[in-house]
Each structure stands twice: as C-alpha cells, then as structure tokens.
Design a protein around this motif. Sequence first.
Motif, PDB file in Angstrom:
ATOM      1  N   UNK A 133      -3.361  -9.923   8.471  1.00  0.00           N
ATOM      2  CA  UNK A 133      -2.282  -9.050   8.775  1.00  0.00           C
ATOM      3  C   UNK A 133      -2.443  -7.644   8.374  1.00  0.00           C
ATOM      4  N   UNK A 134      -1.713  -6.821   8.296  1.00  0.00           N
ATOM      5  CA  UNK A 134      -1.745  -5.376   7.995  1.00  0.00           C
ATOM      6  C   UNK A 134      -2.380  -5.240   6.597  1.00  0.00           C
ATOM      7  N   UNK A 135      -1.949  -6.067   5.516  1.00  0.00           N
ATOM      8  CA  UNK A 135      -2.531  -5.666   4.096  1.00  0.00           C
ATOM      9  C   UNK A 135      -3.884  -6.072   4.192  1.00  0.00           C
ATOM     10  N   UNK A 136      -4.521  -6.792   4.947  1.00  0.00           N
ATOM     11  CA  UNK A 136      -5.964  -7.057   5.193  1.00  0.00           C
ATOM     12  C   UNK A 136      -6.677  -5.684   5.595  1.00  0.00           C
ATOM     13  N   UNK A 137      -5.880  -4.726   6.310  1.00  0.00           N
ATOM     14  CA  UNK A 137      -6.508  -3.477   6.554  1.00  0.00           C
ATOM     15  C   UNK A 137      -6.342  -2.515   5.873  1.00  0.00           C
ATOM     16  N   UNK A 138      -5.803  -2.658   4.540  1.00  0.00           N
ATOM     17  CA  UNK A 138      -5.531  -1.639   3.601  1.00  0.00           C
ATOM     18  C   UNK A 138      -7.019  -1.113   3.228  1.00  0.00           C
ATOM     19  N   UNK A 156       1.625   6.710   9.266  1.00  0.00           N
ATOM     20  CA  UNK A 156       2.776   6.514   8.453  1.00  0.00           C
ATOM     21  C   UNK A 156       2.758   5.134   7.811  1.00  0.00           C
ATOM     22  N   UNK A 157       2.548   4.087   8.486  1.00  0.00           N
ATOM     23  CA  UNK A 157       2.486   2.733   8.111  1.00  0.00           C
ATOM     24  C   UNK A 157       1.491   2.705   7.081  1.00  0.00           C
ATOM     25  N   UNK A 158       0.194   2.957   7.499  1.00  0.00           N
ATOM     26  CA  UNK A 158      -1.028   2.509   6.407  1.00  0.00           C
ATOM     27  C   UNK A 158      -0.836   3.448   5.135  1.00  0.00           C
ATOM     28  N   UNK A 159      -0.121   4.590   5.112  1.00  0.00           N
ATOM     29  CA  UNK A 159       0.270   5.544   3.859  1.00  0.00           C
ATOM     30  C   UNK A 159       0.999   4.490   3.094  1.00  0.00           C
ATOM     31  N   UNK A 160       1.976   3.917   3.539  1.00  0.00           N
ATOM     32  CA  UNK A 160       3.235   3.029   3.114  1.00  0.00           C
ATOM     33  C   UNK A 160       2.498   1.863   2.424  1.00  0.00           C
ATOM     34  N   UNK A 161       1.436   1.431   3.243  1.00  0.00           N
ATOM     35  CA  UNK A 161       0.729   0.137   2.748  1.00  0.00           C
ATOM     36  C   UNK A 161      -0.263   0.310   1.828  1.00  0.00           C
ATOM     37  N   UNK A 162      -0.869   1.555   1.564  1.00  0.00           N
ATOM     38  CA  UNK A 162      -1.721   1.652   0.379  1.00  0.00           C
ATOM     39  C   UNK A 162      -2.848   2.449   0.871  1.00  0.00           C
ATOM     40  N   UNK A 163      -2.905   2.753   2.242  1.00  0.00           N
ATOM     41  CA  UNK A 163      -4.017   3.812   2.871  1.00  0.00           C
ATOM     42  C   UNK A 163      -5.129   3.272   3.460  1.00  0.00           C
ATOM     43  N   UNK A 164      -5.497   4.044   4.446  1.00  0.00           N
ATOM     44  CA  UNK A 164      -6.508   3.400   5.260  1.00  0.00           C
ATOM     45  C   UNK A 164      -7.071   4.836   6.051  1.00  0.00           C
ATOM     46  N   UNK A 209      -0.363  -8.970  13.308  1.00  0.00           N
ATOM     47  CA  UNK A 209       0.919  -8.680  12.516  1.00  0.00           C
ATOM     48  C   UNK A 209       1.875  -8.333  13.709  1.00  0.00           C
ATOM     49  N   UNK A 210       3.415  -7.995  13.187  1.00  0.00           N
ATOM     50  CA  UNK A 210       4.421  -7.663  14.171  1.00  0.00           C
ATOM     51  C   UNK A 210       4.287  -6.270  14.677  1.00  0.00           C
ATOM     52  N   UNK A 211       5.304  -5.992  15.400  1.00  0.00           N
ATOM     53  CA  UNK A 211       5.430  -4.475  16.156  1.00  0.00           C
ATOM     54  C   UNK A 211       5.764  -3.816  14.746  1.00  0.00           C
ATOM     55  N   UNK A 212       5.205  -2.479  14.681  1.00  0.00           N
ATOM     56  CA  UNK A 212       5.921  -1.620  13.390  1.00  0.00           C
ATOM     57  C   UNK A 212       6.331  -0.366  14.069  1.00  0.00           C
TER      58      UNK A 212
END
Length: 271
Positions: A133-138, A156-164, A209-212
Amino acid sequence: MRLKSIIAGAVISVMVSGVVAFAGPVWDKIQKSKTLRAGIMNNSIPGAYYNDKKEWVGFDVDMAKEIAKRLGLKLEQVLVTDKTRIGFLQQGRIDMSIANMTHKRERDKSIDFSITYFFDGQKMLTRKGKYADWNALVGKTIATVQGTTSEINVKTLMKKMGGAEIVSYQDYPSAFNALQMGRVQAFSTDSTILLGYAAQEPGKYELVGDFFSREPYGIGLPQDESQLRDAVNFALQDMWKDGTYMAIYNKWYGERTPYYFPMTEQIEMWP
C-alpha cells in the motif's frame, strides 16, 4: 477639418481591419475551413499513442474523430504534450484539446472546458508483489510527470504519509522507464495511463492502493467560444445517448482489453 476627418477615418479603418484579420470567432473559422484541429497526445496509452504499425490510435483519437464527424468537419490531429496543450489553445494553433486533461478551476481561468467526457483517478504503479500500500512507499522514490495535476497530488499525498522523494520526468515514457530500470520504486499518475504502460510487460507491475484523487477529464476549448463549446457538448451527449460513446469506451477499456477499467459514472445529460 475635412482632412483630419479623413485621416481619423483611415486610422479607424486600419484598426478595425486589423481586428478582423487577427481575431474573429473560432467557430466561424472552423465553419469556413471545414476542419477541426484537435490537440492529441501520443504517449498516453491507451488514450492516444502510436501502435506497432505506427498508426496514431487510442480512445481520445476515436473520440476526436467521432466529434468531428458529427459536426460535419474534417479532423486534423495536432500533437500536444502536457506542457503545450493549453498554450496551443490560447495561441489558436488548435481548436480543442482532447488530451487526458483534468478540468481544474485554475485551468478554467485561461481556457474553457467541455462537460466531463472521461472519469479517472490517480494511483501508484509498482513492481508486482513488492509493495502492499501507500505506507510501504514512505521514504521511497516515486516518479511522476512535470506540469501535471498528478505531480501536485502525489507530492501532497506523500507529505501527509510521512515523506518520499518525488522525481518529475518530462513525459510518461521517461517516468515508466525509471520504474523499469529501478531508479524509482513507483510511478504515479492517472490510473488508466498506468494500466497502459503496465500492459507493455504483462504480469510485472500492479496498481497499489485506492484512488487518492478524482480526475474528471474535460475537452479543452478556447476561452469564450460558446458556439464551439455547445457543439462539442451536444456531440458528447448524443454519443452517450445512442451508445457510440460506450462502444468506443469498451474498445479501449472493456473487459477484453489489456486496459480494463470499469465505467463508474455517466456523462452529464441535458434535457
């Protein structure tokens, strides 16, 4: 006094003739030339691309052909990219842009749009079985494309998730190549485009993952050209009503294609 009037009249005449020469409604120009110039991409599989026979094909190509046919016009296909499609409209180099362009309020400040003609959303493409999922891409590196809404969305998404680390490439082939070569761990853009590239190597990649984001595609049109906008909107609605739209859709996104993408919404219909 008479001389001044003549000179003033001549100046006004030149000004008016200049406006006539360089302005004039786009719809009138189209009717005069009997040609509709459509801006289309060539690397958005299966929206618009070159097949093995070097033919320019795809969903957007077929849609543009059908719209031109219903308007009684000859279609002229003009190559555009994510970076040039809006500029070409503003410069009068094309009459419409049918190039997987999300209808955004910011874009609507400089051009007009048709009703939504395609419904998509953004996802991540990774090596199959590699990330759940997205978490694994942080903390990983993700490819996207410059000048697109996808670039903004994934940042925007990855900043919220923890960065990438987000690496923006010039076009879709370059971003996919980065994934193939292992320079990035994911490629993010509209899901149907990702499906198109994944199909080049069946079984190697998957959407994670789902649509973001929600990506409603509109046909870009010149600003304040209501006759052209109405004509395109009526053509789209008539295509939906008589089944032509779904025939084209299923040709490119149906169950029997490598790009299967179930239709989830319907085109706005006016009574």
